[in-house]
Scaffold this motif. Structure first.
Motif, PDB file in Angstrom:
ATOM      1  N   PHE A  20       9.984   0.233 -13.931  1.00 38.39           N
ATOM      2  CA  PHE A  20       8.833   0.746 -13.197  1.00 38.39           C
ATOM      3  C   PHE A  20       8.418   2.059 -13.823  1.00 38.39           C
ATOM      4  O   PHE A  20       9.171   2.668 -14.575  1.00 38.39           O
ATOM      5  CB  PHE A  20       9.174   0.934 -11.702  1.00 38.39           C
ATOM      6  CG  PHE A  20      10.268   1.934 -11.448  1.00 38.39           C
ATOM      7  CD1 PHE A  20       9.963   3.253 -11.144  1.00 38.39           C
ATOM      8  CD2 PHE A  20      11.599   1.559 -11.518  1.00 38.39           C
ATOM      9  CE1 PHE A  20      10.971   4.182 -10.910  1.00 38.39           C
ATOM     10  CE2 PHE A  20      12.617   2.482 -11.288  1.00 38.39           C
ATOM     11  CZ  PHE A  20      12.300   3.799 -10.987  1.00 38.39           C
ATOM     12  N   GLU A  21       7.211   2.473 -13.508  1.00 43.83           N
ATOM     13  CA  GLU A  21       6.698   3.749 -13.991  1.00 43.83           C
ATOM     14  C   GLU A  21       6.142   4.497 -12.797  1.00 43.83           C
ATOM     15  O   GLU A  21       5.433   3.911 -11.974  1.00 43.83           O
ATOM     16  CB  GLU A  21       5.610   3.495 -15.024  1.00 43.83           C
ATOM     17  CG  GLU A  21       5.227   4.726 -15.810  1.00 43.83           C
ATOM     18  CD  GLU A  21       4.285   4.378 -16.957  1.00 43.83           C
ATOM     19  OE1 GLU A  21       3.224   5.017 -17.032  1.00 43.83           O
ATOM     20  OE2 GLU A  21       4.620   3.486 -17.756  1.00 43.83           O
ATOM     21  N   THR A  22       6.475   5.761 -12.701  1.00 45.03           N
ATOM     22  CA  THR A  22       6.074   6.556 -11.542  1.00 45.03           C
ATOM     23  C   THR A  22       5.164   7.703 -11.959  1.00 45.03           C
ATOM     24  O   THR A  22       5.402   8.344 -12.974  1.00 45.03           O
ATOM     25  CB  THR A  22       7.330   7.094 -10.822  1.00 45.03           C
ATOM     26  OG1 THR A  22       8.068   5.972 -10.349  1.00 45.03           O
ATOM     27  CG2 THR A  22       6.974   7.976  -9.655  1.00 45.03           C
ATOM     28  N   HIS A  23       4.129   7.928 -11.165  1.00 43.46           N
ATOM     29  CA  HIS A  23       3.173   9.020 -11.387  1.00 43.46           C
ATOM     30  C   HIS A  23       3.100   9.866 -10.128  1.00 43.46           C
ATOM     31  O   HIS A  23       2.759   9.353  -9.062  1.00 43.46           O
ATOM     32  CB  HIS A  23       1.768   8.461 -11.681  1.00 43.46           C
ATOM     33  CG  HIS A  23       1.689   7.667 -12.934  1.00 43.46           C
ATOM     34  ND1 HIS A  23       1.328   8.218 -14.133  1.00 43.46           N
ATOM     35  CD2 HIS A  23       1.941   6.353 -13.176  1.00 43.46           C
ATOM     36  CE1 HIS A  23       1.359   7.286 -15.068  1.00 43.46           C
ATOM     37  NE2 HIS A  23       1.722   6.156 -14.509  1.00 43.46           N
ATOM     38  N   GLU A  24       3.400  11.149 -10.246  1.00 42.04           N
ATOM     39  CA  GLU A  24       3.234  12.098  -9.131  1.00 42.04           C
ATOM     40  C   GLU A  24       1.753  12.493  -9.098  1.00 42.04           C
ATOM     41  O   GLU A  24       1.117  12.605 -10.150  1.00 42.04           O
ATOM     42  CB  GLU A  24       4.076  13.353  -9.359  1.00 42.04           C
ATOM     43  CG  GLU A  24       5.560  13.092  -9.458  1.00 42.04           C
ATOM     44  CD  GLU A  24       6.279  13.141  -8.112  1.00 42.04           C
ATOM     45  OE1 GLU A  24       5.704  13.663  -7.136  1.00 42.04           O
ATOM     46  OE2 GLU A  24       7.405  12.638  -8.064  1.00 42.04           O
ATOM     47  N   GLN A  98       4.368   6.921   7.445  1.00 49.56           N
ATOM     48  CA  GLN A  98       3.138   7.387   8.078  1.00 49.56           C
ATOM     49  C   GLN A  98       1.927   6.649   7.500  1.00 49.56           C
ATOM     50  O   GLN A  98       1.962   6.221   6.345  1.00 49.56           O
ATOM     51  CB  GLN A  98       2.955   8.883   7.815  1.00 49.56           C
ATOM     52  CG  GLN A  98       4.046   9.755   8.391  1.00 49.56           C
ATOM     53  CD  GLN A  98       4.032   9.779   9.906  1.00 49.56           C
ATOM     54  OE1 GLN A  98       2.990   9.654  10.543  1.00 49.56           O
ATOM     55  NE2 GLN A  98       5.217   9.930  10.491  1.00 49.56           N
ATOM     56  N   PRO A  99       0.827   6.549   8.262  1.00 46.21           N
ATOM     57  CA  PRO A  99      -0.411   6.012   7.706  1.00 46.21           C
ATOM     58  C   PRO A  99      -0.777   6.790   6.443  1.00 46.21           C
ATOM     59  O   PRO A  99      -0.544   7.989   6.360  1.00 46.21           O
ATOM     60  CB  PRO A  99      -1.425   6.258   8.821  1.00 46.21           C
ATOM     61  CG  PRO A  99      -0.605   6.261  10.075  1.00 46.21           C
ATOM     62  CD  PRO A  99       0.700   6.908   9.677  1.00 46.21           C
ATOM     63  N   GLY A 100      -1.292   6.078   5.458  1.00 45.30           N
ATOM     64  CA  GLY A 100      -1.629   6.695   4.180  1.00 45.30           C
ATOM     65  C   GLY A 100      -0.554   6.448   3.136  1.00 45.30           C
ATOM     66  O   GLY A 100      -0.803   6.575   1.944  1.00 45.30           O
ATOM     67  N   SER A 101       0.654   6.100   3.591  1.00 43.21           N
ATOM     68  CA  SER A 101       1.752   5.826   2.661  1.00 43.21           C
ATOM     69  C   SER A 101       2.192   4.371   2.723  1.00 43.21           C
ATOM     70  O   SER A 101       3.246   4.021   2.206  1.00 43.21           O
ATOM     71  CB  SER A 101       2.949   6.727   2.988  1.00 43.21           C
ATOM     72  OG  SER A 101       2.637   8.078   2.773  1.00 43.21           O
ATOM     73  N   VAL A 102       1.424   3.528   3.385  1.00 40.62           N
ATOM     74  CA  VAL A 102       1.828   2.139   3.589  1.00 40.62           C
ATOM     75  C   VAL A 102       1.954   1.422   2.250  1.00 40.62           C
ATOM     76  O   VAL A 102       1.126   1.578   1.354  1.00 40.62           O
ATOM     77  CB  VAL A 102       0.834   1.382   4.501  1.00 40.62           C
ATOM     78  CG1 VAL A 102       1.329  -0.019   4.778  1.00 40.62           C
ATOM     79  CG2 VAL A 102       0.661   2.135   5.803  1.00 40.62           C
ATOM     80  N   ARG A 135       5.829   7.232  -0.078  1.00 35.04           N
ATOM     81  CA  ARG A 135       5.038   8.441   0.207  1.00 35.04           C
ATOM     82  C   ARG A 135       3.785   8.433  -0.656  1.00 35.04           C
ATOM     83  O   ARG A 135       3.779   7.873  -1.747  1.00 35.04           O
ATOM     84  CB  ARG A 135       5.854   9.716   0.020  1.00 35.04           C
ATOM     85  CG  ARG A 135       6.418   9.913  -1.345  1.00 35.04           C
ATOM     86  CD  ARG A 135       7.419  11.082  -1.380  1.00 35.04           C
ATOM     87  NE  ARG A 135       8.191  11.018  -2.600  1.00 35.04           N
ATOM     88  CZ  ARG A 135       7.937  11.747  -3.685  1.00 35.04           C
ATOM     89  NH1 ARG A 135       6.942  12.609  -3.695  1.00 35.04           N
ATOM     90  NH2 ARG A 135       8.682  11.622  -4.757  1.00 35.04           N
ATOM     91  N   ASN A 136       2.736   9.060  -0.143  1.00 32.93           N
ATOM     92  CA  ASN A 136       1.429   8.973  -0.786  1.00 32.93           C
ATOM     93  C   ASN A 136       1.173  10.057  -1.825  1.00 32.93           C
ATOM     94  O   ASN A 136       0.046  10.297  -2.207  1.00 32.93           O
ATOM     95  CB  ASN A 136       0.312   8.944   0.256  1.00 32.93           C
ATOM     96  CG  ASN A 136       0.216  10.228   1.062  1.00 32.93           C
ATOM     97  OD1 ASN A 136       1.030  11.133   0.931  1.00 32.93           O
ATOM     98  ND2 ASN A 136      -0.794  10.289   1.900  1.00 32.93           N
ATOM     99  N   THR A 137       2.231  10.703  -2.311  1.00 34.58           N
ATOM    100  CA  THR A 137       2.085  11.674  -3.401  1.00 34.58           C
ATOM    101  C   THR A 137       2.623  11.114  -4.710  1.00 34.58           C
ATOM    102  O   THR A 137       2.746  11.833  -5.697  1.00 34.58           O
ATOM    103  CB  THR A 137       2.822  12.992  -3.069  1.00 34.58           C
ATOM    104  OG1 THR A 137       4.195  12.679  -2.781  1.00 34.58           O
ATOM    105  CG2 THR A 137       2.178  13.699  -1.886  1.00 34.58           C
TER     106      THR A 137
END
Length: 169
Positions: A20-24, A98-102, A135-137
């Motif tokens: 996988f690749e992750t982007h902050e 939380q909503p936004g991180s679904v 999380r949405n970040t």
């Protein structure tokens, strides 16, 4: 219920040898807000709908970010009664986010059988499906097949379906 959270997710990705690749990035709460983030990250981007049907069952439906789901036609495709959006409190209780991180990856926190997971066919077949890792970040890209494999590992039976869309009016 024990919430395994992001540490548990990373452990499962490693245990299954999933690349996988992750982007902050800055926090994004809507598809519109994520436009800049999406432009910078290759692959298929997603939108997640946390729904409750008229019978009281919960559904997590993951679709391409740029489509508009036809909520009137959706129940016949996925096999339920009329749907509406679930409440934020129910989301926190059932999947611990939380909503936004679904994200379908939040199903790591869900007891099997508490939420039906539906993945749009085009995403299930994607080489790279971008989702939040709880999380949405952050946006994490992995294959649709690997998302399905994780869901099954956590005891969920994802339904892969062609989600009905609304044509732009």
């Amino acid at each position: 219920m024990t919430m395994r959270g992001e540490d548990g997710l990373m452990a499962d990705l490693a245990a299954h040898g999933i690349s996988f690749e992750t982007h902050e990035h800055q926090a994004v709460f809507t598809v519109e807000e994520s436009a800049g983030v999406r432009a910078a990250i290759p692959g298929e981007h997603t939108k997640n709908l946390f729904l409750k049907d008229a019978g009281g069952a919960f559904w997590l439906v993951t679709v391409p970010a740029d489509i508009r789901v036809d909520l009137k036609r959706l129940p016949e495709v996925i096999g339920c009664k009329r749907v509406s959006f679930g409440k934020a409190e129910e989301m926190v209780q059932l999947i611990g986010i939380q909503p936004g991180s679904v994200t379908p990856l939040a199903m790591i926190n869900a007891q099997p059988g508490t939420i039906a997971v539906v993945i749009d066919k085009s995403l299930a077949e994607a080489d790279r499906m971008n989702v939040h890792p709880l999380r949405n970040t952050v946006t994490t890209g992995l294959s649709g097949a690997d998302v399905l494999r994780l869901l099954e590992h956590w005891g969920h039976e994802p339904l892969v379906a062609e989600i009905p869309t609304k044509e732009d009016q």
